[in-house]
Design a protein around this motif. Structure first.
Motif, PDB file in Angstrom:
ATOM      1  N   ASN A 165       1.025  11.561  -4.754  1.00 15.31           N
ATOM      2  CA  ASN A 165       0.542  10.636  -3.825  1.00 15.31           C
ATOM      3  C   ASN A 165      -0.583  10.047  -4.402  1.00 15.31           C
ATOM      4  OD1 ASN A 165       2.128  10.952  -1.761  1.00 15.31           O
ATOM      5  ND2 ASN A 165       1.254  12.938  -1.411  1.00 15.31           N
ATOM      6  N   PHE A 166      -1.072  10.523  -5.524  1.00 16.99           N
ATOM      7  CA  PHE A 166      -2.191   9.555  -6.213  1.00 16.99           C
ATOM      8  C   PHE A 166      -2.013   9.564  -7.538  1.00 16.99           C
ATOM      9  CE2 PHE A 166      -5.045  11.332  -3.109  1.00 16.99           C
ATOM     10  CZ  PHE A 166      -5.836  10.174  -2.693  1.00 16.99           C
ATOM     11  N   TYR A 167      -1.626  10.464  -8.512  1.00 19.67           N
ATOM     12  CA  TYR A 167      -1.624  10.148  -9.890  1.00 19.67           C
ATOM     13  C   TYR A 167      -0.262   9.495 -10.175  1.00 19.67           C
ATOM     14  CZ  TYR A 167      -0.280  11.622 -14.598  1.00 19.67           C
ATOM     15  OH  TYR A 167      -0.146  11.538 -15.913  1.00 19.67           O
ATOM     16  N   GLU A 168       1.069   9.812  -9.703  1.00 18.54           N
ATOM     17  CA  GLU A 168       2.161   8.979  -9.750  1.00 18.54           C
ATOM     18  C   GLU A 168       1.859   7.419  -9.222  1.00 18.54           C
ATOM     19  OE1 GLU A 168       4.095   9.593 -12.067  1.00 18.54           O
ATOM     20  OE2 GLU A 168       4.091  11.791 -12.200  1.00 18.54           O
ATOM     21  N   PHE A 169       1.178   7.633  -8.197  1.00 22.85           N
ATOM     22  CA  PHE A 169       0.998   6.048  -7.620  1.00 22.85           C
ATOM     23  C   PHE A 169       0.461   5.155  -8.536  1.00 22.85           C
ATOM     24  CE2 PHE A 169      -1.621   3.176  -5.202  1.00 22.85           C
ATOM     25  CZ  PHE A 169      -0.937   2.683  -4.437  1.00 22.85           C
ATOM     26  N   PHE A 170      -0.747   5.637  -8.920  1.00 19.76           N
ATOM     27  CA  PHE A 170      -1.594   4.830  -9.825  1.00 19.76           C
ATOM     28  C   PHE A 170      -0.752   4.605 -11.160  1.00 19.76           C
ATOM     29  CE2 PHE A 170      -4.752   5.759  -6.711  1.00 19.76           C
ATOM     30  CZ  PHE A 170      -5.560   4.689  -6.550  1.00 19.76           C
ATOM     31  N   ARG A 171      -0.057   5.627 -11.601  1.00 14.64           N
ATOM     32  CA  ARG A 171       0.594   5.170 -12.834  1.00 14.64           C
ATOM     33  C   ARG A 171       1.644   4.188 -12.597  1.00 14.64           C
ATOM     34  NH1 ARG A 171       1.145   8.857 -17.231  1.00 14.64           N
ATOM     35  NH2 ARG A 171       3.316   8.306 -17.255  1.00 14.64           N
ATOM     36  N   TYR A 172       2.190   4.117 -11.496  1.00 16.81           N
ATOM     37  CA  TYR A 172       3.302   3.067 -11.492  1.00 16.81           C
ATOM     38  C   TYR A 172       2.652   1.654 -11.133  1.00 16.81           C
ATOM     39  CZ  TYR A 172       6.650   0.161  -9.068  1.00 16.81           C
ATOM     40  OH  TYR A 172       7.593  -1.017  -8.543  1.00 16.81           O
ATOM     41  N   GLN A 186       1.232 -17.692  -7.542  1.00 15.02           N
ATOM     42  CA  GLN A 186       0.271 -17.012  -6.218  1.00 15.02           C
ATOM     43  C   GLN A 186       0.975 -16.282  -5.179  1.00 15.02           C
ATOM     44  OE1 GLN A 186      -2.620 -20.116  -4.662  1.00 15.02           O
ATOM     45  NE2 GLN A 186      -3.340 -18.546  -3.306  1.00 15.02           N
ATOM     46  N   GLU A 187       2.415 -16.918  -4.642  1.00 12.75           N
ATOM     47  CA  GLU A 187       3.319 -16.439  -3.921  1.00 12.75           C
ATOM     48  C   GLU A 187       3.700 -14.835  -4.434  1.00 12.75           C
ATOM     49  OE1 GLU A 187       7.428 -17.214  -1.565  1.00 12.75           O
ATOM     50  OE2 GLU A 187       6.088 -18.831  -2.169  1.00 12.75           O
ATOM     51  N   GLU A 188       4.076 -14.972  -5.728  1.00 16.87           N
ATOM     52  CA  GLU A 188       4.609 -13.832  -6.424  1.00 16.87           C
ATOM     53  C   GLU A 188       3.571 -12.662  -6.390  1.00 16.87           C
ATOM     54  OE1 GLU A 188       8.015 -12.972  -7.352  1.00 16.87           O
ATOM     55  OE2 GLU A 188       8.140 -14.766  -6.124  1.00 16.87           O
ATOM     56  N   ILE A 189       2.370 -13.009  -6.529  1.00 15.23           N
ATOM     57  CA  ILE A 189       1.159 -11.891  -6.759  1.00 15.23           C
ATOM     58  C   ILE A 189       1.139 -11.344  -5.583  1.00 15.23           C
ATOM     59  CG2 ILE A 189      -1.290 -11.693  -7.111  1.00 15.23           C
ATOM     60  CD1 ILE A 189       0.741 -11.859  -9.647  1.00 15.23           C
ATOM     61  N   ASN A 190       1.025 -12.458  -4.294  1.00 15.03           N
ATOM     62  CA  ASN A 190       1.035 -11.819  -2.972  1.00 15.03           C
ATOM     63  C   ASN A 190       1.968 -11.028  -2.461  1.00 15.03           C
ATOM     64  OD1 ASN A 190      -1.540 -13.368  -2.469  1.00 15.03           O
ATOM     65  ND2 ASN A 190      -0.545 -15.249  -1.619  1.00 15.03           N
ATOM     66  N   GLN A 191       3.057 -11.207  -3.121  1.00 14.15           N
ATOM     67  CA  GLN A 191       4.167 -10.197  -2.932  1.00 14.15           C
ATOM     68  C   GLN A 191       4.071  -9.038  -3.398  1.00 14.15           C
ATOM     69  OE1 GLN A 191       7.021 -11.179  -0.775  1.00 14.15           O
ATOM     70  NE2 GLN A 191       7.774  -9.306  -0.950  1.00 14.15           N
ATOM     71  N   MET A 192       3.553  -9.171  -4.478  1.00 14.94           N
ATOM     72  CA  MET A 192       3.256  -7.557  -5.155  1.00 14.94           C
ATOM     73  C   MET A 192       2.544  -7.101  -4.500  1.00 14.94           C
ATOM     74  SD  MET A 192       1.848  -7.091  -9.174  1.00 14.94           S
ATOM     75  CE  MET A 192      -0.206  -7.382  -8.340  1.00 14.94           C
ATOM     76  N   ILE A 193       0.971  -7.659  -4.131  1.00 15.18           N
ATOM     77  CA  ILE A 193       0.131  -7.012  -3.486  1.00 15.18           C
ATOM     78  C   ILE A 193       0.470  -6.199  -1.983  1.00 15.18           C
ATOM     79  CG2 ILE A 193      -2.070  -7.211  -2.433  1.00 15.18           C
ATOM     80  CD1 ILE A 193      -2.779  -9.097  -4.642  1.00 15.18           C
ATOM     81  N   ASP A 194       1.501  -7.084  -1.231  1.00 12.89           N
ATOM     82  CA  ASP A 194       1.951  -6.900  -0.091  1.00 12.89           C
ATOM     83  C   ASP A 194       2.488  -5.692  -0.126  1.00 12.89           C
ATOM     84  OD1 ASP A 194       1.979  -7.454   2.993  1.00 12.89           O
ATOM     85  OD2 ASP A 194       4.025  -8.169   2.584  1.00 12.89           O
ATOM     86  N   PHE A 195       3.479  -5.608  -1.066  1.00 11.50           N
ATOM     87  CA  PHE A 195       4.356  -4.271  -1.256  1.00 11.50           C
ATOM     88  C   PHE A 195       3.406  -3.154  -1.575  1.00 11.50           C
ATOM     89  CE2 PHE A 195       6.953  -1.529  -4.044  1.00 11.50           C
ATOM     90  CZ  PHE A 195       7.891  -1.206  -3.158  1.00 11.50           C
ATOM     91  N   ARG A 196       2.417  -3.434  -2.582  1.00 15.84           N
ATOM     92  CA  ARG A 196       1.569  -2.335  -2.848  1.00 15.84           C
ATOM     93  C   ARG A 196       0.933  -1.726  -1.834  1.00 15.84           C
ATOM     94  NH1 ARG A 196      -2.469  -3.470  -7.504  1.00 15.84           N
ATOM     95  NH2 ARG A 196      -0.413  -3.671  -8.522  1.00 15.84           N
ATOM     96  N   ILE A 197       0.477  -2.640  -0.745  1.00 20.63           N
ATOM     97  CA  ILE A 197      -0.169  -2.215   0.637  1.00 20.63           C
ATOM     98  C   ILE A 197       0.671  -1.279   1.223  1.00 20.63           C
ATOM     99  CG2 ILE A 197      -0.937  -3.093   2.758  1.00 20.63           C
ATOM    100  CD1 ILE A 197      -2.140  -5.573   1.516  1.00 20.63           C
ATOM    101  N   LYS A 198       2.068  -1.661   1.458  1.00 22.21           N
ATOM    102  CA  LYS A 198       3.178  -1.003   2.043  1.00 22.21           C
ATOM    103  C   LYS A 198       3.209   0.473   1.574  1.00 22.21           C
ATOM    104  CE  LYS A 198       7.979  -1.182   3.674  1.00 22.21           C
ATOM    105  NZ  LYS A 198       9.300  -2.000   3.304  1.00 22.21           N
ATOM    106  N   TYR A 248       0.990   2.158  -0.448  1.00 20.04           N
ATOM    107  CA  TYR A 248      -0.186   2.678  -0.093  1.00 20.04           C
ATOM    108  C   TYR A 248      -0.208   3.288   1.440  1.00 20.04           C
ATOM    109  CZ  TYR A 248      -4.076   1.279  -3.539  1.00 20.04           C
ATOM    110  OH  TYR A 248      -4.757   1.107  -4.604  1.00 20.04           O
ATOM    111  N   ALA A 249       0.185   2.601   2.195  1.00 23.81           N
ATOM    112  CA  ALA A 249       0.111   3.201   3.585  1.00 23.81           C
ATOM    113  C   ALA A 249       0.995   4.462   3.789  1.00 23.81           C
ATOM    114  CB  ALA A 249       0.602   1.927   4.578  1.00 23.81           C
ATOM    115  N   LYS A 250       2.304   4.333   3.140  1.00 24.93           N
ATOM    116  CA  LYS A 250       3.345   5.368   3.395  1.00 24.93           C
ATOM    117  C   LYS A 250       2.848   6.583   2.417  1.00 24.93           C
ATOM    118  CE  LYS A 250       8.095   6.143   2.395  1.00 24.93           C
ATOM    119  NZ  LYS A 250       9.542   5.568   1.904  1.00 24.93           N
ATOM    120  N   LYS A 251       2.367   6.237   1.349  1.00 28.65           N
ATOM    121  CA  LYS A 251       2.000   7.526   0.435  1.00 28.65           C
ATOM    122  C   LYS A 251       0.780   8.014   1.053  1.00 28.65           C
ATOM    123  CE  LYS A 251       4.511   7.383  -3.322  1.00 28.65           C
ATOM    124  NZ  LYS A 251       5.084   8.701  -4.153  1.00 28.65           N
ATOM    125  N   PHE A 252      -0.209   7.412   1.432  1.00 27.76           N
ATOM    126  CA  PHE A 252      -1.618   8.041   2.080  1.00 27.76           C
ATOM    127  C   PHE A 252      -1.522   8.587   3.388  1.00 27.76           C
ATOM    128  CE2 PHE A 252      -3.736   4.832  -1.381  1.00 27.76           C
ATOM    129  CZ  PHE A 252      -3.519   5.900  -2.355  1.00 27.76           C
TER     130      PHE A 252
END
Length: 534
Positions: free
Chosen positions: A359-366, A458-470, A472-476
């Motif tokens: 939940n940390f090491y592999e997350f940050f690697r990906y 800008q839309e693609e970067i926001n999409q990437m960050i939005d998925f990352r938040i999702k 983040y939430a699931k992992k943490f």
């Protein structure tokens, strides 16, 4: 409960009759729902029947209006491009019509089952023979709750991603692992690759456009390897879009934009991605070191446990030889409890190490890999921009030289221009519009693709960050739950130890600790897993 199911079915029937059966674009409707309500295209229970009915009516009205206005929009768009070719690059924005995505089994299921959350899970891998000598690893993919189960090898993932990149060159396609090193075949290595490929598929499913590609649906459903190979071959023979009009977008249109604001965003994004990528790398290394430290700690605790076990055996031997009683028997009991205590401590450390890895090491690697892909995507946009600027300057210099020479017969003018040669000779701006039409068209086409990718950035970067938040939430959330459970277990072990020590002093404090711990851990089991430990 029955009332809820009836209401859900009523809303489902409304969607199918008003949208699906009526022939409206189901993907466009999902996007419209997301604009009104977060997760509105995924969870039908978020809507009341009246809200859904009004949303459908508004969507139909909007779509019908688009059909009426379509010819005039196309005409205006073409006129605008004729006027603005190779002119102002500081404030340019327009919209062109492109292709709509088709329907697939996956998108139809999502549309017809809005109350169900589609999930892609990879949990197993096996080694398969590929002839007498060679072998390969096959990864199991489950798409729930649809019930699709397929097995795919790494080369299948590679082909799928290459086709997505070819089909959507102006979008940020998520990364997959690099090609496998021959010496890397261990379980930990394969599990890491499997998790990255799972995130790749989940990311595509989360993306509003990638999930509509027919090959993505086939990739998740088709069990026949030969049939899937035919699908791959079919798309590999195709060429990607060379202009926005050939592109596929959810709403059937591409926005083209060149502006100082977007250029400033692009420049700042380059620094942000580079710097944050470095920090992701450092954080991943820190968690790697943490895993090593925890492994050293668990080895130390193992040694301590062995020491207490040895003391227990020594004391037991002494008691048997001397037939001693009293305090010597109590100290032996303490050694046994200390051994259990340290063993529980060691279990907790092992648990933490596993939690950190997953939940940390592999997350940050990906996400370092994802950050790198975003940086490469930005560089592709910059290269397209540079290609446009270079070609534009080259054509303008050629026009300048031809204009200075003053011989319109060398200008390759089309026959139907609304200006006389004399008018063009005394108006450089007008002359530049019509000179060298083929080369000007080439510049314009590159400019269109650059302007589209520039707007899409800008839309693609926001999409990437939005998925990352999702993620983040699931992992943490999972990490927090498991950490709490591990703490509860250790609390129970500690309470037992306190009870032993308290009883030796004739106190009831330990019993009180033990009762509290039992209630605490039972509640945690029930809360996190829906079970109570035996």
């Amino acid at each position: 409960m029955q009332d809820i199911e009836q209401e859900r079915q009523r809303k489902q029937d409304l969607l199918i009759s008003q949208i699906v059966d009526a022939g409206y674009d189901t993907i466009a409707f999902q996007v419209y729902c997301e604009q009104i309500k977060q997760n509105g295209s995924q969870d039908i229970d978020l809507w009341t029947f009246e809200e859904l009915q009004k949303t459908i009516q508004d969507f139909i009205k909007k779509e019908d209006q688009k059909e009426v206005e379509k010819p005039s929009i196309q005409q205006n768009t073409n006129t605008q491009f004729q006027i603005q070719k190779i002119q102002d690059d500081s404030n340019f924005i327009t919209e062109v019509e492109c292709q709509n995505p088709g329907r697939t089994k996956l998108t139809d299921y999502i549309m017809e089952n809005t109350h169900k959350q589609v999930e892609i899970i990879m949990s197993e891998y096996i080694s398969k023979s590929d002839g007498i000598i060679s072998s390969y690893i096959s990864f199991k993919i489950e798409t729930k709750p649809i019930g699709w189960i397929v097995n795919r090898r790494f080369t299948d993932f590679l082909k799928l991603r290459d086709i997505l990149v070819m089909t959507y060159p102006c979008h940020l396609v998520p990364p997959i692992p690099g090609k496998k090193l021959k010496q890397q075949t261990g379980a930990a290595y394969l599990e890491k690759r499997m998790r990255i490929m799972e995130l790749f598929l989940q990311n595509c499913l989360y993306h509003p456009l990638f999930k509509t590609h027919p090959l993505f649906s086939d990739f998740l459903e088709i069990n026949d390897d030969a049939k899937l190979k035919e699908k791959f071959n079919q798309y590999e023979r195709q060429k990607g879009p060379s202009k926005p009009q050939e592109y596929t977008m959810i709403n059937g249109s591409c926005v083209l934009e060149i502006s100082n604001e977007l250029q400033n965003y692009s420049n700042s994004l380059s620094d942000y991605l580079k710097n944050s990528q470095d920090i992701y790398k450092k954080t991943g290394n820190n968690f790697s070191k943490l895993c090593t430290d925890l492994e050293n700690l668990t080895n130390t605790l193992t040694a301590i446990t062995e020491n207490f076990n040895t003391l227990d055996k020594l004391t037991d031997g002494f008691i048997k030889q001397t037939k001693s009683q009293g305090a010597i028997e109590q100290i032996q009991f303490v050694y046994q409890e200390l051994s259990k205590f340290v063993t529980g401590w060691q279990y907790g450390v092992n648990f933490q190490m596993k939690n950190v890895k997953e939940n940390f090491y592999e997350f940050f690697r990906y996400h370092k890999k994802m950050q790198s892909s975003a940086y490469d995507y930005l560089q592709s946009k910059n290269q397209l921009q540079q290609k446009y600027q270079n070609l534009k300057n080259k054509v303008n210099e050629k026009k300048e030289q031809l204009y200075i020479k003053g011989d319109p017969t060398k200008w390759e003018l089309p026959p139907d221009i609304p200006k006389t040669l004399k008018e063009l000779q005394f108006n450089k701006g007008e002359a530049f519009k019509y000179m060298l039409p083929n080369e000007t068209k080439q510049v314009s086409e590159i400019r269109e693709m650059y302007a589209f990718m520039n707007h899409q950035l800008q839309e693609e970067i926001n999409q990437m960050i939005d998925f990352r938040i999702k993620v983040y939430a699931k992992k943490f959330v999972r990490m927090g739950q498991m950490r709490a459970l591990e703490t509860a277990k250790f609390h129970h072990i500690l309470a037992n130890f306190l009870q032993v020590l308290a009883e030796m002093q004739g106190s009831t404090t330990g019993q009180m600790y033990n009762r509290r711990a039992s209630v605490f851990i039972d509640k945690r089991y029930d809360q996190f897993f829906g079970i109570i430990p035996k």
